[in-house]
Motif scaffolding. Structure first.
Motif, PDB file in Angstrom:
ATOM      1  N   ALA A  21     137.136  42.312  -7.391  1.00  0.00           N
ATOM      2  CA  ALA A  21     138.335  41.631  -7.901  1.00  0.00           C
ATOM      3  C   ALA A  21     138.412  40.200  -7.385  1.00  0.00           C
ATOM      4  O   ALA A  21     138.783  39.273  -8.123  1.00  0.00           O
ATOM      5  N   ILE A  22     138.044  39.987  -6.115  1.00  0.00           N
ATOM      6  CA  ILE A  22     138.052  38.639  -5.561  1.00  0.00           C
ATOM      7  C   ILE A  22     137.022  37.769  -6.277  1.00  0.00           C
ATOM      8  O   ILE A  22     137.278  36.600  -6.584  1.00  0.00           O
ATOM      9  N   ALA A  23     135.859  38.349  -6.564  1.00  0.00           N
ATOM     10  CA  ALA A  23     134.819  37.599  -7.273  1.00  0.00           C
ATOM     11  C   ALA A  23     135.311  37.147  -8.640  1.00  0.00           C
ATOM     12  O   ALA A  23     135.072  36.011  -9.061  1.00  0.00           O
ATOM     13  N   GLN A  24     135.999  38.023  -9.354  1.00  0.00           N
ATOM     14  CA  GLN A  24     136.514  37.659 -10.668  1.00  0.00           C
ATOM     15  C   GLN A  24     137.573  36.562 -10.555  1.00  0.00           C
ATOM     16  O   GLN A  24     137.627  35.641 -11.374  1.00  0.00           O
ATOM     17  N   ALA A  25     138.420  36.672  -9.526  1.00  0.00           N
ATOM     18  CA  ALA A  25     139.445  35.645  -9.314  1.00  0.00           C
ATOM     19  C   ALA A  25     138.796  34.308  -8.983  1.00  0.00           C
ATOM     20  O   ALA A  25     139.287  33.244  -9.376  1.00  0.00           O
ATOM     21  N   ARG A  26     137.684  34.349  -8.239  1.00  0.00           N
ATOM     22  CA  ARG A  26     136.983  33.125  -7.863  1.00  0.00           C
ATOM     23  C   ARG A  26     136.296  32.490  -9.059  1.00  0.00           C
ATOM     24  O   ARG A  26     136.301  31.268  -9.211  1.00  0.00           O
ATOM     25  N   LEU A  27     135.705  33.309  -9.915  1.00  0.00           N
ATOM     26  CA  LEU A  27     134.872  32.775 -10.985  1.00  0.00           C
ATOM     27  C   LEU A  27     135.676  32.206 -12.147  1.00  0.00           C
ATOM     28  O   LEU A  27     135.191  31.357 -12.882  1.00  0.00           O
ATOM     29  N   GLY A  28     136.923  32.652 -12.335  1.00  0.00           N
ATOM     30  CA  GLY A  28     137.734  32.135 -13.437  1.00  0.00           C
ATOM     31  C   GLY A  28     137.921  30.638 -13.355  1.00  0.00           C
ATOM     32  O   GLY A  28     137.517  29.885 -14.265  1.00  0.00           O
ATOM     33  N   PRO A  29     138.506  30.126 -12.277  1.00  0.00           N
ATOM     34  CA  PRO A  29     138.622  28.668 -12.132  1.00  0.00           C
ATOM     35  C   PRO A  29     137.266  27.970 -12.088  1.00  0.00           C
ATOM     36  O   PRO A  29     137.114  26.868 -12.626  1.00  0.00           O
ATOM     37  N   GLY A  30     136.275  28.608 -11.465  1.00  0.00           N
ATOM     38  CA  GLY A  30     134.958  27.993 -11.391  1.00  0.00           C
ATOM     39  C   GLY A  30     134.362  27.755 -12.760  1.00  0.00           C
ATOM     40  O   GLY A  30     133.729  26.722 -13.019  1.00  0.00           O
ATOM     41  N   ARG A  31     134.559  28.718 -13.669  1.00  0.00           N
ATOM     42  CA  ARG A  31     134.007  28.573 -15.021  1.00  0.00           C
ATOM     43  C   ARG A  31     134.633  27.400 -15.757  1.00  0.00           C
ATOM     44  O   ARG A  31     133.942  26.635 -16.425  1.00  0.00           O
ATOM     45  N   ILE A  32     135.951  27.268 -15.661  1.00  0.00           N
ATOM     46  CA  ILE A  32     136.577  26.160 -16.384  1.00  0.00           C
ATOM     47  C   ILE A  32     136.230  24.820 -15.732  1.00  0.00           C
ATOM     48  O   ILE A  32     136.034  23.826 -16.421  1.00  0.00           O
ATOM     49  N   HIS A  33     136.079  24.791 -14.402  1.00  0.00           N
ATOM     50  CA  HIS A  33     135.670  23.552 -13.736  1.00  0.00           C
ATOM     51  C   HIS A  33     134.297  23.107 -14.236  1.00  0.00           C
ATOM     52  O   HIS A  33     134.067  21.923 -14.512  1.00  0.00           O
ATOM     53  N   HIS A  34     133.364  24.069 -14.352  1.00  0.00           N
ATOM     54  CA  HIS A  34     132.032  23.736 -14.852  1.00  0.00           C
ATOM     55  C   HIS A  34     132.112  23.172 -16.269  1.00  0.00           C
ATOM     56  O   HIS A  34     131.436  22.196 -16.603  1.00  0.00           O
ATOM     57  N   CYS A  35     132.934  23.796 -17.105  1.00  0.00           N
ATOM     58  CA  CYS A  35     133.034  23.342 -18.492  1.00  0.00           C
ATOM     59  C   CYS A  35     133.672  21.961 -18.583  1.00  0.00           C
ATOM     60  O   CYS A  35     133.278  21.134 -19.419  1.00  0.00           O
ATOM     61  N   MET A  36     134.652  21.697 -17.733  1.00  0.00           N
ATOM     62  CA  MET A  36     135.252  20.364 -17.695  1.00  0.00           C
ATOM     63  C   MET A  36     134.193  19.313 -17.353  1.00  0.00           C
ATOM     64  O   MET A  36     134.108  18.250 -17.998  1.00  0.00           O
ATOM     65  N   ARG A  37     133.405  19.594 -16.337  1.00  0.00           N
ATOM     66  CA  ARG A  37     132.381  18.630 -15.929  1.00  0.00           C
ATOM     67  C   ARG A  37     131.294  18.486 -16.998  1.00  0.00           C
ATOM     68  O   ARG A  37     130.735  17.403 -17.188  1.00  0.00           O
ATOM     69  N   LEU A  38     130.981  19.585 -17.675  1.00  0.00           N
ATOM     70  CA  LEU A  38     129.970  19.531 -18.729  1.00  0.00           C
ATOM     71  C   LEU A  38     130.374  18.562 -19.838  1.00  0.00           C
ATOM     72  O   LEU A  38     129.524  17.864 -20.404  1.00  0.00           O
ATOM     73  N   ILE A  39     131.647  18.508 -20.163  1.00  0.00           N
ATOM     74  CA  ILE A  39     132.106  17.573 -21.181  1.00  0.00           C
ATOM     75  C   ILE A  39     131.857  16.140 -20.717  1.00  0.00           C
ATOM     76  O   ILE A  39     131.440  15.271 -21.505  1.00  0.00           O
ATOM     77  N   GLY A  40     132.081  15.886 -19.433  1.00  0.00           N
ATOM     78  CA  GLY A  40     131.759  14.573 -18.882  1.00  0.00           C
ATOM     79  C   GLY A  40     130.282  14.266 -18.969  1.00  0.00           C
ATOM     80  O   GLY A  40     129.876  13.125 -19.256  1.00  0.00           O
ATOM     81  N   MET A  41     129.440  15.281 -18.747  1.00  0.00           N
ATOM     82  CA  MET A  41     127.995  15.087 -18.880  1.00  0.00           C
ATOM     83  C   MET A  41     127.636  14.732 -20.315  1.00  0.00           C
ATOM     84  O   MET A  41     126.786  13.860 -20.563  1.00  0.00           O
ATOM     85  N   ALA A  42     128.291  15.395 -21.274  1.00  0.00           N
ATOM     86  CA  ALA A  42     128.025  15.093 -22.681  1.00  0.00           C
ATOM     87  C   ALA A  42     128.462  13.666 -23.032  1.00  0.00           C
ATOM     88  O   ALA A  42     127.770  12.958 -23.772  1.00  0.00           O
ATOM     89  N   GLU A  43     129.599  13.237 -22.492  1.00  0.00           N
ATOM     90  CA  GLU A  43     130.056  11.871 -22.734  1.00  0.00           C
ATOM     91  C   GLU A  43     129.064  10.859 -22.170  1.00  0.00           C
ATOM     92  O   GLU A  43     128.790   9.821 -22.785  1.00  0.00           O
ATOM     93  N   ARG A  44     128.524  11.157 -20.995  1.00  0.00           N
ATOM     94  CA  ARG A  44     127.518  10.258 -20.406  1.00  0.00           C
ATOM     95  C   ARG A  44     126.280  10.205 -21.308  1.00  0.00           C
ATOM     96  O   ARG A  44     125.688   9.135 -21.525  1.00  0.00           O
ATOM     97  N   ALA A  45     125.909  11.343 -21.856  1.00  0.00           N
ATOM     98  CA  ALA A  45     124.736  11.396 -22.730  1.00  0.00           C
ATOM     99  C   ALA A  45     124.967  10.584 -24.001  1.00  0.00           C
ATOM    100  O   ALA A  45     124.068   9.864 -24.460  1.00  0.00           O
ATOM    101  N   ILE A  46     126.165  10.694 -24.584  1.00  0.00           N
ATOM    102  CA  ILE A  46     126.465   9.927 -25.793  1.00  0.00           C
ATOM    103  C   ILE A  46     126.408   8.429 -25.497  1.00  0.00           C
ATOM    104  O   ILE A  46     125.866   7.636 -26.276  1.00  0.00           O
ATOM    105  N   GLU A  47     126.976   8.042 -24.364  1.00  0.00           N
ATOM    106  CA  GLU A  47     126.936   6.630 -23.976  1.00  0.00           C
ATOM    107  C   GLU A  47     125.494   6.143 -23.841  1.00  0.00           C
ATOM    108  O   GLU A  47     125.128   5.071 -24.342  1.00  0.00           O
ATOM    109  N   LEU A  48     124.675   6.933 -23.171  1.00  0.00           N
ATOM    110  CA  LEU A  48     123.281   6.544 -22.980  1.00  0.00           C
ATOM    111  C   LEU A  48     122.538   6.499 -24.311  1.00  0.00           C
ATOM    112  O   LEU A  48     121.690   5.617 -24.537  1.00  0.00           O
ATOM    113  N   MET A  49     122.835   7.432 -25.204  1.00  0.00           N
ATOM    114  CA  MET A  49     122.214   7.428 -26.532  1.00  0.00           C
ATOM    115  C   MET A  49     122.556   6.144 -27.285  1.00  0.00           C
ATOM    116  O   MET A  49     121.678   5.503 -27.881  1.00  0.00           O
TER     117      MET A  49
END
Length: 404
Positions: A253-281
């Motif tokens: 249960a603790i693992a699931q509680a930990r991974l929920g915020p972690g998953r959305i944090h990763h996705c938030m940062r991934l969007i920033g990575m995509a923006e950097r890629a578009i800029e570089l393109m």
């Protein structure tokens, strides 16, 4: 749903954008130069330590933690655009703002489930950036996509727990400041409820019986910024019973509680990575000619850039909706949306980065541009925090349940 930035978010965005322009982007090349001169690749890089002090001075510190007692007290919706900005330089920005995994998840666990003694000993130094930490769950001998498969034993012996097992890809374990592991193992391996067999314990890195056997690479990268990834052996390592987090049987249960915020944090940062890629393109497309005209005038390149923009706008709205739901109905209520973004975001960003690499040609796979390393990080997130297929299986079951 109103995703307009409030005053506090706007203020922090402005500060963070200025910090990125003035300090982070210029430091990307400096980090590589300084690391090359270190005796060990895991040593602290001087410019990174300098940026940590500057970020803290500017109040850009512990932004991820919604607990106002320990963190910035931001909601997920407020933090989302900030994490996106950090994702434009994921190797540096999250680290220097003390918003980098695995420490973020570990601090969330300690803040939510740790007792006062555990918070004093481990959470406070983590919040202050004085130590780093690691989260030890994945194992090489089992399919760790199913966390109930883990085989590490946590056996009680009087006033101590004895931990025996082998873990790998333990993020943060190679960092010289890593002082503690949160270890998930089985305290009741024969229990009737397979989701109550696991527990989590705090294991100091210098505990006898804890051995880091090797560093693990990710697509050939050592991922210094997250403190590397290690294979770790626990050979009858003993810790006090007081090091148990929460209760026996509460690890899953603790693992699931930990991974929920972690998953959305990763996705938030991934969007920033995509923006950097578009800029570089775009920068590459307007600066290079091929077959008699600029790459920016080639139809296929225009299609890549247009498709990338459409995809990023779609992803951002889905992530913002998920953040809003987590804030309003809780992580459990937003379960479907968390799974949806975890499926959609990494694979879409991998596709955008793949096109950016193609546009750069040989430079795209080189160390001279950030694209190859960004690609490795994004592709890994199709596995980390639960592989795509596990989330698809769960999401499909939830969808089909309406018709059964």
């Amino acid at each position: 749903m109103d995703f307009a930035f409030d005053a506090r978010t706007e203020e922090l965005r402005a500060k963070l954008l200025a910090f990125m322009d003035e300090y982070v982007y210029p430091a990307e090349a400096v980090v590589h130069e300084q690391r090359a001169g270190l005796d060990s690749p895991w040593e602290n890089v001087p410019v990174v330590e300098e940026l940590k002090a500057e970020a803290r001075r500017q109040g850009l510190w512990n932004l991820f933690l919604p607990d106002s007692e320990h963190g910035a007290g931001l909601t997920n919706l407020q933090y989302a655009p900030l994490a996106e900005i950090m994702g434009r330089s994921p190797q540096i920005a999250p680290t220097v703002t003390n918003c980098a995994a695995p420490d973020t998840g570990n601090m969330e666990v300690l803040a939510q489930f740790g007792d006062e003694a555990q918070k004093k000993q481990w959470l406070q130094p983590l919040l202050a950036g004085e130590i780093r930490s690691a989260f030890a769950m994945t194992e090489p001998e089992v399919a760790s996509s199913d966390a109930t498969n883990i085989t590490t034993h946590i056996e009680r012996d009087g006033d101590e727990y004895v931990i025996t097992g082998r873990k790998w890809y333990i993020s943060g374990a190679m960092h010289p400041d890593c002082a503690v592991f949160i270890v998930m193992g089985k305290t009741d391996p024969d229990g009737a409820d397979i989701r109550r067999q696991q527990s989590m314990v705090l294991v100091p890195r210098d505990t006898p019986g804890v051995t880091i056997t090797r560093a693990m690479q990710v697509f050939g990268y050592e991922d210094h910024y997250h403190g590397g990834h290690a294979e770790v052996v626990f050979d009858h390592a003993r810790v006090p019973v007081a090091n148990l987090i929460g209760e026996e049987g509460g690890g899953f249960a603790i693992a699931q509680a930990r991974l929920g915020p972690g998953r959305i944090h990763h996705c938030m940062r991934l969007i920033g990575m995509a923006e950097r890629a578009i800029e570089l393109m775009c920068r590459r497309a307007v600066s290079r000619d091929a077959f008699g005209k600029a790459l920016a005038r080639q139809g296929v390149v225009q299609n890549w850039i247009a498709d990338a923009r459409v995809a990023v706008e779609q992803l951002r709205l889905l992530v913002l909706k998920t953040a809003w739901m987590m804030d309003t109905v809780g992580n459990r209520g937003a379960h479907t949306e968390i799974q949806a973004i975890k499926i959609a975001t990494p694979r879409t960003v991998v596709g955008i980065l793949d096109r950016a690499i193609q546009l750069y040609g040989a430079g795209g796979v080189s160390q001279d541009f950030p694209l190859a390393e960004l690609y490795a990080g994004a592709r890994t997130l199709m596995i980390a925090d639960g592989p795509d297929e596990v989330h698809q299986r769960s999401l499909a079951r939830r969808e089909l349940k309406k018709y059964l």
